[in-house]
Write a protein that holds these residues in place. Structure first.
Motif, mmCIF file in Angstrom:
data_model
loop_
_atom_site.group_PDB
_atom_site.id
_atom_site.type_symbol
_atom_site.label_atom_id
_atom_site.label_comp_id
_atom_site.label_asym_id
_atom_site.label_seq_id
_atom_site.Cartn_x
_atom_site.Cartn_y
_atom_site.Cartn_z
ATOM 1 N N GLY A 168 49.734 6.887 7.694
ATOM 2 C CA GLY A 168 49.913 7.049 6.250
ATOM 3 C C GLY A 168 49.996 5.708 5.549
ATOM 4 N N VAL A 186 48.015 14.020 4.025
ATOM 5 C CA VAL A 186 48.823 15.046 3.341
ATOM 6 C C VAL A 186 48.627 16.402 4.011
ATOM 7 N N VAL A 218 53.494 22.504 -0.811
ATOM 8 C CA VAL A 218 53.396 21.118 -1.271
ATOM 9 C C VAL A 218 52.712 21.064 -2.634
ATOM 10 N N HIS A 266 50.135 16.484 7.673
ATOM 11 C CA HIS A 266 51.591 16.636 7.694
ATOM 12 C C HIS A 266 52.015 18.034 7.261
#
Length: 335
Positions: A160, A190, A214, A193
């Motif tokens: 990341g 993103v 998210v 994860h």
């Protein structure tokens, strides 16, 4: 001589019929078709579909559309249109290349009376639809890839950071293609994860969440922090927007200090500039700590740069790239 002996009117042309190739997107829920598509489906003399597992078939049957599961050749399809009949073929989102190539070949031969041809999109991808593909690909990779299936939030953390730096570099270099690619790499982090989080964690309190959670969270946050867009508030300048954003954020987080929420692990110049920005926005008067050494000198430079509207981290990177170019020039001169 009678009238029929002198009649030179040509005989009426036989109706040519019509072929409709109906395409649908797998990124839209099956059954959600456009009104012209439903009209065409109900109005066709015959509806064909080669794929027995096509996701639209159950919904077409439920709507009373009879579908014959067959894969006609181009010639068979043309023959089926004889007498002015309309034949509709339900194909996938990418169409049917073999069938369309065959129809084009017949039309180009000049030996066949071709029916009217129409490509009718029954459903369209909305903006962001390819994100659904990314989620599906990530699901499969997580299950079937030996490396991806073993990754955790901690093992991916370094990637990341790396991808974020590469994105910044692409922005600063002004490389458009690189920017698109690096944005994709950041987006992958993103989604990766979020996919891991969907499996939950070893502890009971590690409740699972998905990429939809998210996305839903950031949507709510953006709406709440933009009342001048989604509410009745007004913001005339970027400074007004930033002030409201920070005020709302402080209320949400119930923070007692403007320094809360600033990651201390970020590069030093960026950290100093972020602290200075929070102080300036809050209207605080803070004495800069005095001390000996390079660290305090760099702090003073970073604070001065921030007050002048300069990102000290970006400025140092630009200077470092110039230094890199000088190093390469020296290496070339000595070769």
């Amino acid at each position: 001589m009678n009238q029929t002996d002198t009649d030179t009117t040509p005989p009426a042309a036989a109706p040519v019929g019509r072929v409709i190739l109906l395409t649908t997107s797998h990124r839209v829920a099956p059954g959600l078709l456009s009104w012209p598509a439903w009209q065409a489906l109900h109005g066709a003399d015959e509806v064909l579909c080669a794929d027995a597992d096509h996701p639209q078939l159950p919904y077409l049957r439920e709507a009373g559309v009879r579908v014959a599961r067959t894969a006609p050749t181009a010639q068979e399809l043309v023959d089926a249109c004889a007498g002015g009949r309309t034949v509709l073929v339900v194909v996938g989102a990418e169409g049917d290349r073999a069938l369309t190539d065959g129809l084009a070949g017949l039309a180009g031969s000049g030996r066949v009376a071709m029916p009217d041809l129409e490509l009718l999109p029954a459903s369209y991808d909305l903006p962001g639809a390819r994100l659904l593909d990314l989620v599906q690909v990530m699901d499969r990779i997580r299950v079937e890839c030996p490396w991806s299936s073993q990754q955790t939030h901690k093992s991916l953390a370094k990637y990341g950071i790396e991808e974020a730096y590469e994105l910044v570099e692409a922005i600063e270099e002004g490389e458009r293609d690189e920017l698109r690619e690096e944005l994709g790499d950041v987006l992958l982090q993103v989604v990766f994860h979020a996919r891991i989080a969907e499996e939950g964690g070893p502890d009971e309190e590690d409740e699972p969440f998905s990429v939809d959670d998210v996305a839903g969270g950031i949507v709510e946050k953006l709406i709440h922090r933009h009342p001048h867009v989604f509410g009745d508030d007004t913001a005339r300048t970027p400074e007004d927007v930033k002030a409201h954003w920070l005020r709302t954020k402080a209320e949400e987080k119930q923070r007692t200090s403007v320094t809360e929420g600033i990651p201390l692990g970020q590069p030093g110049l960026a950290l100093a500039a972020k602290l200075a920005s929070r102080v300036r926005t809050a209207g605080l008067e803070v004495d800069v700590p005095a001390g000996d050494g390079v660290g305090y000198e760099l702090l003073a430079l970073a604070l001065r740069a921030e007050s002048d509207g300069i990102d000290p981290e970006a400025a140092l990177r630009a200077a470092a790239r110039a230094y890199r170019d000088a190093v390469r020039a020296a290496e070339g001169a000595g070769a």
